[in-house]
Design a protein around this motif. Structure first.
Motif, short mmCIF file in Angstrom:
data_model
loop_
_atom_site.label_atom_id
_atom_site.label_comp_id
_atom_site.label_asym_id
_atom_site.label_seq_id
_atom_site.Cartn_x
_atom_site.Cartn_y
_atom_site.Cartn_z
N ALA A 220 -30.65 32.10 55.93
CA ALA A 220 -29.80 33.27 55.71
C ALA A 220 -29.18 33.71 57.02
CB ALA A 220 -30.62 34.41 55.10
N GLY A 221 -28.05 34.36 56.94
CA GLY A 221 -27.40 34.86 58.14
C GLY A 221 -28.15 36.03 58.71
N PRO A 222 -27.79 36.45 59.91
CA PRO A 222 -28.47 37.58 60.55
C PRO A 222 -28.29 38.85 59.74
CG PRO A 222 -26.46 37.01 61.74
CD PRO A 222 -26.68 35.92 60.73
N ALA A 223 -29.33 39.66 59.67
CA ALA A 223 -29.25 40.91 58.94
C ALA A 223 -28.28 41.86 59.64
CB ALA A 223 -30.63 41.56 58.85
N PRO A 224 -27.51 42.61 58.90
CA PRO A 224 -26.57 43.56 59.53
C PRO A 224 -27.31 44.61 60.33
CG PRO A 224 -26.76 43.99 57.18
CD PRO A 224 -27.47 42.70 57.43
N GLU A 225 -26.73 45.02 61.44
CA GLU A 225 -27.35 46.04 62.27
C GLU A 225 -27.27 47.40 61.60
OE1 GLU A 225 -27.42 45.46 66.88
OE2 GLU A 225 -25.35 45.29 66.19
N VAL A 226 -28.34 48.16 61.77
CA VAL A 226 -28.39 49.51 61.22
C VAL A 226 -27.76 50.46 62.23
CG1 VAL A 226 -29.93 51.37 60.49
CG2 VAL A 226 -30.45 49.00 59.89
N GLY A 227 -27.10 51.49 61.74
CA GLY A 227 -26.60 52.53 62.63
C GLY A 227 -25.22 52.26 63.18
N VAL A 228 -24.97 52.82 64.36
CA VAL A 228 -23.65 52.76 64.98
C VAL A 228 -23.77 52.35 66.44
CG1 VAL A 228 -22.58 54.44 63.44
CG2 VAL A 228 -23.81 55.23 65.46
N GLY A 229 -22.69 51.82 66.98
CA GLY A 229 -22.66 51.42 68.37
C GLY A 229 -22.34 52.58 69.29
N PRO A 230 -22.02 52.30 70.55
CA PRO A 230 -21.69 53.36 71.51
C PRO A 230 -20.54 54.24 71.01
CG PRO A 230 -21.99 51.26 72.63
CD PRO A 230 -21.98 50.96 71.16
N TRP A 231 -20.60 55.51 71.41
CA TRP A 231 -19.56 56.47 71.02
C TRP A 231 -18.22 56.01 71.60
CZ3 TRP A 231 -19.82 61.01 68.12
CH2 TRP A 231 -18.67 61.81 68.14
N GLU A 232 -17.17 56.08 70.79
CA GLU A 232 -15.84 55.71 71.24
C GLU A 232 -15.01 56.97 71.50
OE1 GLU A 232 -14.03 53.04 68.51
OE2 GLU A 232 -15.65 51.56 68.64
N GLY A 233 -14.37 57.02 72.65
CA GLY A 233 -13.54 58.17 72.98
C GLY A 233 -14.31 59.18 73.82
N PRO A 234 -13.69 60.34 74.06
CA PRO A 234 -14.35 61.38 74.86
C PRO A 234 -15.66 61.83 74.20
CG PRO A 234 -12.02 61.86 74.56
CD PRO A 234 -12.33 60.73 73.64
N TRP A 235 -16.67 62.03 75.01
CA TRP A 235 -17.97 62.44 74.47
C TRP A 235 -17.90 63.88 73.94
CZ3 TRP A 235 -22.61 60.56 77.92
CH2 TRP A 235 -22.68 59.15 77.85
N PRO A 236 -18.59 64.16 72.87
CA PRO A 236 -18.62 65.53 72.34
C PRO A 236 -19.46 66.43 73.23
CG PRO A 236 -20.14 64.12 71.13
CD PRO A 236 -19.39 63.22 72.07
N GLU A 237 -19.22 67.72 73.13
CA GLU A 237 -19.97 68.69 73.92
C GLU A 237 -20.99 69.40 73.04
OE1 GLU A 237 -17.26 71.33 75.81
OE2 GLU A 237 -16.26 69.76 76.97
N GLY A 238 -22.13 69.71 73.64
CA GLY A 238 -23.18 70.40 72.91
C GLY A 238 -24.54 69.88 73.29
N GLU A 239 -25.56 70.74 73.21
CA GLU A 239 -26.90 70.35 73.63
C GLU A 239 -27.57 69.37 72.68
OE1 GLU A 239 -29.22 73.85 74.18
OE2 GLU A 239 -28.06 74.54 75.94
N GLN A 240 -27.04 69.23 71.45
CA GLN A 240 -27.69 68.34 70.49
C GLN A 240 -27.44 66.86 70.77
OE1 GLN A 240 -24.89 70.03 69.98
NE2 GLN A 240 -23.74 69.35 68.18
N TRP A 241 -26.47 66.56 71.61
CA TRP A 241 -26.10 65.16 71.81
C TRP A 241 -27.00 64.49 72.85
CZ3 TRP A 241 -23.03 63.94 68.03
CH2 TRP A 241 -22.18 64.91 67.50
N ASP A 242 -27.36 63.25 72.58
CA ASP A 242 -28.22 62.46 73.46
C ASP A 242 -27.35 61.50 74.27
OD1 ASP A 242 -29.90 60.39 74.52
OD2 ASP A 242 -31.44 60.93 73.05
N PRO A 243 -27.29 61.66 75.59
CA PRO A 243 -26.43 60.80 76.41
C PRO A 243 -26.76 59.32 76.28
CG PRO A 243 -27.17 62.70 77.68
CD PRO A 243 -27.94 62.70 76.40
N GLU A 244 -28.04 58.98 76.16
CA GLU A 244 -28.43 57.57 76.03
C GLU A 244 -27.88 56.98 74.73
OE1 GLU A 244 -30.15 55.40 77.99
OE2 GLU A 244 -29.84 56.89 79.57
N LEU A 245 -27.98 57.73 73.66
CA LEU A 245 -27.47 57.24 72.38
C LEU A 245 -25.95 57.15 72.38
CD1 LEU A 245 -29.82 59.21 69.95
CD2 LEU A 245 -30.01 56.82 70.66
N LEU A 246 -25.31 58.13 72.98
CA LEU A 246 -23.85 58.07 73.06
C LEU A 246 -23.39 56.85 73.83
CD1 LEU A 246 -23.09 61.84 73.83
CD2 LEU A 246 -22.52 60.63 71.70
N ALA A 247 -24.12 56.51 74.86
CA ALA A 247 -23.73 55.38 75.72
C ALA A 247 -24.06 54.03 75.10
CB ALA A 247 -24.42 55.51 77.08
#
Length: 219
Positions: free
Chosen positions: A13-40
């Motif tokens: 079988a082919g590789p299983a599709p990745e779960v979730g999303v890749g790095p944030w595209e565009g200007p980063w959002p502002e706010g304390e809830q955002w995780d810089p590591e995950l955005l990157a």
């Protein structure tokens, strides 16, 4: 003629599709809830889209603003392997807390990391647990098929309560059965005496949700 789309026996079988999303595209959002590591680097966690790129603490804080009025407790005298699944389901239905009564250690693999987002509390024994519930004004409602059990399907679950599950096999202990305000059984129609403890927990939690989130009358 063989359907090419069906592949051949034993084909890889082919590789299983990745779960979730890749790095944030565009200007980063502002706010304390955002995780810089995950955005990157991307967010591959098993979380709903609304929480993508959020820190774990921010997710828990947001969940805490809208948790439901029920708690779930599980007796853990023989290291019950179902507890992880119960925790995962409690997270899905947004329980206030999950209570482990008995042994402190439990197998977290079945929780699929949801224990990081779900409040957990340990009680050394039934007496300690019941004292806590009474102090909080929470009725203890057992889920088991005793001769004196009433039907879950026709019982009007209170908005604030603790749904208590026994461990796989023996079910609720005699001490917990005696301490419960009522025990409720789940209707079954086959040959087996009982259903899996984690499945029973899911049915009971969903019954609470039907009653108090969707306002569906019982009976």
């Amino acid at each position: 003629m063989t359907d090419p789309a069906a592949g051949t026996p034993g084909a890889q079988a082919g590789p299983a599709p990745e779960v979730g999303v890749g790095p944030w595209e565009g200007p980063w959002p502002e706010g304390e809830q955002w995780d810089p590591e995950l955005l990157a680097h991307g967010d591959r966690r098993n979380v709903v889209d609304a929480y993508r790129y959020w820190t774990m603490d921010a997710i828990v804080a947001d969940l805490d603003t809208r948790r439901h009025g029920f708690h779930v407790a599980v007796e853990n005298w023989q290291h019950d392997l179902n507890i992880g699944s119960v925790v995962r389901t409690a997270n899905a239905f947004l329980a206030q807390e999950v209570h482990i009564v008995g042994r402190r250690r439990w197998n977290r693999r079945g929780a699929m990391v949801t224990d990081r987002y779900q409040h957990l509390r340990h009680h050394a024994g039934v007496e300690e647990f019941v004292a806590w519930a009474r102090a909080e004004g929470l009725p203890v409602i057992g889920i088991d098929n005793f001769p004196d059990s009433r039907q879950l399907e026709t019982y009007d679950l209170p908005e604030r309560c603790v749904l208590v599950l026994g461990q796989e096999g023996p079910g609720l202990s005699p001490e917990m059965h005696a301490a419960a305000e009522v025990t409720l059984s789940i209707a079954q129609f086959g040959s087996t005496r009982s259903i899996n403890a984690s499945a029973a927990a899911a049915v009971a939690m969903h019954a609470w949700v039907r009653r108090h989130v969707f306002g569906q009358p019982v009976g």
